[in-house]
Write a protein that holds these residues in place. Structure first.
Motif, PDB file in Angstrom:
ATOM      1  N   PHE A 180      87.798   1.447  97.650  1.00 44.92           N
ATOM      2  CA  PHE A 180      87.242   1.342  99.005  1.00 44.92           C
ATOM      3  C   PHE A 180      87.020   2.689  99.678  1.00 44.92           C
ATOM      4  O   PHE A 180      86.670   2.749 100.850  1.00 44.92           O
ATOM      5  N   SER A 181      87.297   3.777  98.942  1.00 41.55           N
ATOM      6  CA  SER A 181      87.019   5.123  99.458  1.00 41.55           C
ATOM      7  C   SER A 181      86.837   6.029  98.249  1.00 41.55           C
ATOM      8  O   SER A 181      87.240   5.670  97.143  1.00 41.55           O
ATOM      9  N   PRO A 182      86.212   7.205  98.434  1.00 45.38           N
ATOM     10  CA  PRO A 182      85.834   8.008  97.272  1.00 45.38           C
ATOM     11  C   PRO A 182      87.013   8.530  96.431  1.00 45.38           C
ATOM     12  O   PRO A 182      86.930   8.563  95.218  1.00 45.38           O
ATOM     13  N   ASP A 183      88.104   8.954  97.063  1.00 39.46           N
ATOM     14  CA  ASP A 183      89.173   9.628  96.309  1.00 39.46           C
ATOM     15  C   ASP A 183      90.522   9.414  97.006  1.00 39.46           C
ATOM     16  O   ASP A 183      91.031  10.298  97.688  1.00 39.46           O
ATOM     17  N   PRO A 184      91.121   8.223  96.826  1.00 34.70           N
ATOM     18  CA  PRO A 184      92.364   7.915  97.553  1.00 34.70           C
ATOM     19  C   PRO A 184      93.478   8.953  97.346  1.00 34.70           C
ATOM     20  O   PRO A 184      94.205   9.258  98.292  1.00 34.70           O
ATOM     21  N   VAL A 185      93.597   9.505  96.138  1.00 32.72           N
ATOM     22  CA  VAL A 185      94.674  10.478  95.899  1.00 32.72           C
ATOM     23  C   VAL A 185      94.415  11.759  96.697  1.00 32.72           C
ATOM     24  O   VAL A 185      95.324  12.287  97.358  1.00 32.72           O
ATOM     25  N   GLY A 186      93.175  12.239  96.656  1.00 31.34           N
ATOM     26  CA  GLY A 186      92.820  13.435  97.430  1.00 31.34           C
ATOM     27  C   GLY A 186      93.016  13.196  98.920  1.00 31.34           C
ATOM     28  O   GLY A 186      93.516  14.066  99.654  1.00 31.34           O
ATOM     29  N   GLU A 187      92.651  11.991  99.368  1.00 35.39           N
ATOM     30  CA  GLU A 187      92.814  11.641 100.787  1.00 35.39           C
ATOM     31  C   GLU A 187      94.298  11.593 101.152  1.00 35.39           C
ATOM     32  O   GLU A 187      94.697  12.065 102.222  1.00 35.39           O
ATOM     33  N   PHE A 188      95.106  11.065 100.253  1.00 37.27           N
ATOM     34  CA  PHE A 188      96.546  10.959 100.508  1.00 37.27           C
ATOM     35  C   PHE A 188      97.170  12.354 100.650  1.00 37.27           C
ATOM     36  O   PHE A 188      97.954  12.607 101.580  1.00 37.27           O
ATOM     37  N   VAL A 189      96.801  13.268  99.754  1.00 39.28           N
ATOM     38  CA  VAL A 189      97.374  14.619  99.803  1.00 39.28           C
ATOM     39  C   VAL A 189      96.926  15.331 101.093  1.00 39.28           C
ATOM     40  O   VAL A 189      97.729  16.002 101.753  1.00 39.28           O
ATOM     41  N   ALA A 190      95.676  15.149 101.474  1.00 41.51           N
ATOM     42  CA  ALA A 190      95.196  15.736 102.742  1.00 41.51           C
ATOM     43  C   ALA A 190      95.956  15.133 103.930  1.00 41.51           C
ATOM     44  O   ALA A 190      96.268  15.832 104.904  1.00 41.51           O
ATOM     45  N   SER A 191      96.288  13.840 103.834  1.00 38.05           N
ATOM     46  CA  SER A 191      97.056  13.191 104.910  1.00 38.05           C
ATOM     47  C   SER A 191      98.478  13.752 104.968  1.00 38.05           C
ATOM     48  O   SER A 191      99.051  13.896 106.054  1.00 38.05           O
ATOM     49  N   LEU A 192      99.051  14.069 103.805  1.00 35.85           N
ATOM     50  CA  LEU A 192     100.381  14.701 103.788  1.00 35.85           C
ATOM     51  C   LEU A 192     100.327  16.036 104.534  1.00 35.85           C
ATOM     52  O   LEU A 192     101.228  16.372 105.312  1.00 35.85           O
ATOM     53  N   ASP A 193      99.262  16.812 104.296  1.00 35.14           N
ATOM     54  CA  ASP A 193      99.094  18.104 105.002  1.00 35.14           C
ATOM     55  C   ASP A 193      99.089  17.874 106.519  1.00 35.14           C
ATOM     56  O   ASP A 193      99.734  18.592 107.275  1.00 35.14           O
ATOM     57  N   ARG A 194      98.303  16.868 106.926  1.00 38.49           N
ATOM     58  CA  ARG A 194      98.128  16.575 108.347  1.00 38.49           C
ATOM     59  C   ARG A 194      99.479  16.219 108.983  1.00 38.49           C
ATOM     60  O   ARG A 194      99.817  16.687 110.059  1.00 38.49           O
ATOM     61  N   VAL A 195     100.257  15.403 108.296  1.00 35.63           N
ATOM     62  CA  VAL A 195     101.536  14.941 108.839  1.00 35.63           C
ATOM     63  C   VAL A 195     102.587  16.052 108.767  1.00 35.63           C
ATOM     64  O   VAL A 195     103.415  16.197 109.675  1.00 35.63           O
ATOM     65  N   GLN A 196     102.526  16.850 107.733  1.00 31.55           N
ATOM     66  CA  GLN A 196     103.480  17.961 107.600  1.00 31.55           C
ATOM     67  C   GLN A 196     103.382  18.889 108.810  1.00 31.55           C
ATOM     68  O   GLN A 196     104.391  19.353 109.341  1.00 31.55           O
TER      69      GLN A 196
END
Ligand code: ZN
Ligand code: ZN
Length: 333
Positions: A218-234
């Motif tokens: 349902f999105s282009p790259d869930p793993v890449g999106e997840f890691v970017a979200s970790l950055d955001r939350v960190q």
């Protein structure tokens, strides 16, 4: 009472901070016995972050948890959901109708809409993806029989009154909560951060027990999106995490690191599997988890492997080899 029902836990509520309550609600899933909704005092009532899943007795369980905190369903001022999975928003329609309040959620909830409209079609599509990924006929038949959907977990169509985009603020008695988009686990995932108290309502983005799950397709790259979200939350510097499952935890940065390490470890194992030559997603599974698929874990593990393979493709390290079933190959540099 059926065997499963007799073993089910009961809804429980507890105050974790002044004005902040954890509502622990039972789930019918093996290995995931409950989820959390969080009630936060607001304007003489409370905001409900997440709702639990909809099942025949789920409102009783919610009621039981609320009673333990001396909260009343009629006093829900707003339901805000971290993401569009049934254990986090499935009861929203019933609660909002009873309390006469709005539902806020991120708009990327395509899978939810499909699940509510036609769960059989979603299930058929999953079997088709499994077939394309190299799952042989015999296990496919077993998955089909073992995981025939019983209910969607949603009380009905879940249509947000307002889209929860980045920056949307929710006022409460403990201060404002700011919405951060954190896709990866699901494209609709958001976290809520209360900056003065450094509290994070993390949904399934960060859990006390580090475990990955990616909604694939349902999105282009869930793993890449997840890691970017970790950055955001960190970058937020949260001090206490109120997660979608399990107890609260304080070592938020360590959990973020743990998630990054697990992603890196699994990606390395997927790369290793591809080094042996073109391979189907199904055949990658034992390389990464040391176990083969079962009706219980098939959907989870195959989605995760496909998400990792898609990530390697997105960063130019792997490619799909067309065919039936589809195979994957490393791109030699
Ligand atoms: Zn989830
Ligand atoms: Zn969950």
């Amino acid at each position: 009472m059926s065997d499963v029902a007799s073993k089910r836990e009961l809804g429980r509520g507890e105050r974790v901070l002044p004005g902040v309550f954890r509502l622990r609600l039972p789930l019918p899933w093996p290995g995931v016995p409950h989820c959390n909704a969080w009630a936060v005092a607001s304007d003489g009532g409370f905001i409900l972050f997440d709702t639990g899943m909809h099942e025949p007795d789920s409102m009783e369980q919610l009621q039981r948890a609320l009673d333990m905190c001396a909260l009343r369903l009629d006093d829900v001022r707003l339901v805000a959901c971290t993401h569009a999975h049934s254990d986090h928003c499935g009861q929203a329609p019933v609660i909002c109708a009873q309390a006469g309040c709005e539902l806020w959620m991120h708009p990327s909830h395509e899978l939810l809409t499909r699940m509510v409209e036609d769960p059989q079609a979603v299930f058929a599509r999953r079997l088709e993806v499994a077939r394309q990924s190299g799952v042989p006929e015999e296990p496919l038949r077993r998955y089909a029989e073992g995981r025939r959907p019983t209910g969607s977990g949603f009380a009905g169509p879940v249509q947000p009154d307002r889209d929860l985009a980045a920056g949307v603020t929710i006022a409460s008695d403990v201060g404002d909560w700011i919405t951060y988009e954190t896709p990866g686990h699901a494209p609709s995932h958001v976290c809520f951060f209360q900056p003065e108290r450094r509290l994070l309502i993390s949904g399934d983005h960060l859990l006390g027990r580090i475990s990955l799950y990616f909604e694939y397709g349902f999105s282009p790259d869930p793993v890449g999106e997840f890691v970017a979200s970790l950055d955001r939350v960190q970058a937020l510097g949260a001090r206490l995490c109120l997660a979608g499952h399990g107890r609260t935890f304080t070592d938020v940065q360590a959990h973020i690191r743990g998630n990054r390490e697990l992603v890196a470890q699994r990606l390395a194992l997927v790369r290793d599997a591809l080094r042996g030559g073109d391979i189907t997603a199904y055949d990658v599974v034992p390389h990464v988890y040391g176990e083969s698929l079962s009706p219980q874990n098939a959907q989870w593990l195959l989605s995760e492997i496909l998400a990792f393979l898609t990530h390697l493709q997105a960063i130019g390290e792997a490619r799909r080899v067309a065919g039936e079933p589809e195979r994957w190959a490393l791109i030699s540099s």
